[in-house]
Design an enzyme around this catalytic site. Structure first.
Site, PDB file in Angstrom:
ATOM      1  N   ARG A 269       0.866  -1.169   0.000  1.00  0.00           N
ATOM      2  CA  ARG A 269       0.000   0.000   0.000  1.00  0.00           C
ATOM      3  C   ARG A 269       0.908   1.225   0.000  1.00  0.00           C
ATOM      4  NH1 ARG A 269      -3.461  -2.647  -1.605  1.00  0.00           N
ATOM      5  NH2 ARG A 269      -5.494  -3.128  -0.730  1.00  0.00           N
TER       6      ARG A 269
ATOM      7  N   GLU B  18      -4.225   7.711  -4.848  1.00  0.00           N
ATOM      8  CA  GLU B  18      -4.467   7.023  -6.127  1.00  0.00           C
ATOM      9  C   GLU B  18      -5.767   7.539  -6.724  1.00  0.00           C
ATOM     10  OE1 GLU B  18      -4.266   2.785  -5.497  1.00  0.00           O
ATOM     11  OE2 GLU B  18      -2.237   2.912  -4.726  1.00  0.00           O
TER      12      GLU B  18
ATOM     13  N   HIS C  89      -1.594   0.548  -9.765  1.00  0.00           N
ATOM     14  CA  HIS C  89      -2.217  -0.390  -8.819  1.00  0.00           C
ATOM     15  C   HIS C  89      -2.902  -1.545  -9.559  1.00  0.00           C
ATOM     16  CE1 HIS C  89      -4.019  -0.834  -4.520  1.00  0.00           C
ATOM     17  NE2 HIS C  89      -3.797  -2.016  -5.086  1.00  0.00           N
TER      18      HIS C  89
HETATM   19  C1  OXD Z   1      -5.358  -6.065  -3.081  1.00  0.00           C
HETATM   20  C2  OXD Z   1      -4.632  -5.314  -4.122  1.00  0.00           C
HETATM   21  O1  OXD Z   1      -5.331  -5.691  -1.911  1.00  0.00           O
HETATM   22  O2  OXD Z   1      -4.622  -5.763  -5.288  1.00  0.00           O
HETATM   23  O3  OXD Z   1      -6.003  -7.062  -3.441  1.00  0.00           O
HETATM   24  O4  OXD Z   1      -4.054  -4.269  -3.823  1.00  0.00           O
END
Ligand code: OXD
Length: 314
Positions: free
Chosen positions: A227, A256, A275
């Site tokens: 993240r 994002e 992402h």
């Molecule tokens: C998830 C991602 O948490 O793809 O699945 O970021």
């Protein structure tokens, strides 16, 4: 029992649920207003965090939210933290696409693709210094199913793999050394490639800042598929601009979509992907299979395979 799928999903996947559980009713919509209406008499909600609305949790019948993602940081709200609504996630299905994405980023740096992609736009024939992954040290922070798959591939590439794990035990497959969080400094210092594969929790938020980046080798590359908030982005920008580390491959960002004025866009030593590390044509099939295993356990009153512990945040 009524299930609301708040996502675009093919009829084939809806039928997979209905054929396994003929007594359940499945409704599907991505439209926010319709979802708000349908959730009022749904028992189960399947959703992406980006479609999720906090108000869904006020719905009186809702007993269970199933996140189509692995990360659940967007779902840790009072009804879930207090256990009034169960939360399951899609952990375990990301290992293949995300580990391949991580290696795409690492190989792009070792084989100069970040430079060559720019040169190609300018029709410029110019070699740059290239390196190999073999023999390099791969540090992985977070050894869930994603970190474990990255380790396995690292070993296959002949890398020396070191892992940081919250509760270290025997070294998992492909890992030369596993340490607890107290060993983080050593891993930062020794890694040629440092991959972040941790969930976002109060402990991991901002865990990579100026001090940690300065402990890394000036030739090291940071890869973040966890993240954005795990890294202090401003500090990372400064480190990339000043050559504190050699590069960064980033799939996730503090904000994002990454704002157009972010300095990261300009940096030749930064590779940005939007992402999407988990994306794959197999994603939804795997996600629905996993949901069905959770549904089966829920209906049998057995432990659900990917129940989230809201206190831990994963
Ligand atoms: C998830 C991602 O948490 O793809 O699945 O970021």
């Amino acid at each position: 029992m009524k299930i609301l799928i708040n996502s675009k999903i093919s009829q084939e996947h809806v039928e997979k649920i209905i054929s396994g559980f003929p007594a359940v009713e499945v409704v599907q919509t991505e439209n926010p207003q319709e979802a708000e209406k349908f959730v009022r008499d749904a028992d189960v909600l399947i959703t992406w965090w980006s479609n999720f609305q906090v108000a869904f949790l006020d719905s009186p019948r809702l007993r269970w939210v199933h996140a189509l993602s692995a990360g659940v940081d967007g779902f840790l709200l009072p009804s879930i933290l207090e256990g009034k609504v169960l939360l399951t996630n899609s952990r375990g299905i990301h290992g293949i696409p995300i580990s391949e994405h991580v290696f795409a980023l690492m190989l792009a740096f070792s084989r100069g693709l970040n430079h060559f992609a720019r040169h190609q736009e300018q029709r410029k024939w110019q070699r740059v210094t290239l390196t190999e992954l073999r023999g390099k040290t791969l540090g992985i922070v977070g050894m869930g199913s994603i970190g474990s798959e990255i380790a396995r591939l690292g070993a296959a590439f002949g890398m020396r793999v070191m892992a940081v794990k919250r509760s270290p035990g025997p070294a998992p497959e492909g890992v030369n050394r596993v340490v607890g969080t107290e060993g983080m400094e050593m891993v930062l210092k020794e890694s040629d490639y440092l991959v972040l594969a941790v969930p976002l929790t109060p402990e991991t938020r901002g865990m990579i800042g100026a001090a940690q980046l300065e402990q890394m080798k000036p030739t090291a590359v940071l890869i973040n598929i966890a993240r954005g908030e795990v890294v202090q982005e401003e500090q990372l920008v400064a480190a990339l601009q000043q050559g504190v580390i050699a590069g960064a491959g980033l799939d996730v960002f503090e904000t994002e979509p990454l704002p157009a004025d972010s300095p990261l866009w300009q940096l030749e030593n930064c590779i940005i992907t939007p992402h999407c590390a988990a994306l794959s044509p197999q994603y939804m099939t795997r996600a629905i299979d996993l949901f069905c295993r959770n549904l089966d356990a829920f209906l049998q009153g057995e432990p659900m395979p990917t129940l989230v512990d809201p206190g831990r945040g994963y």
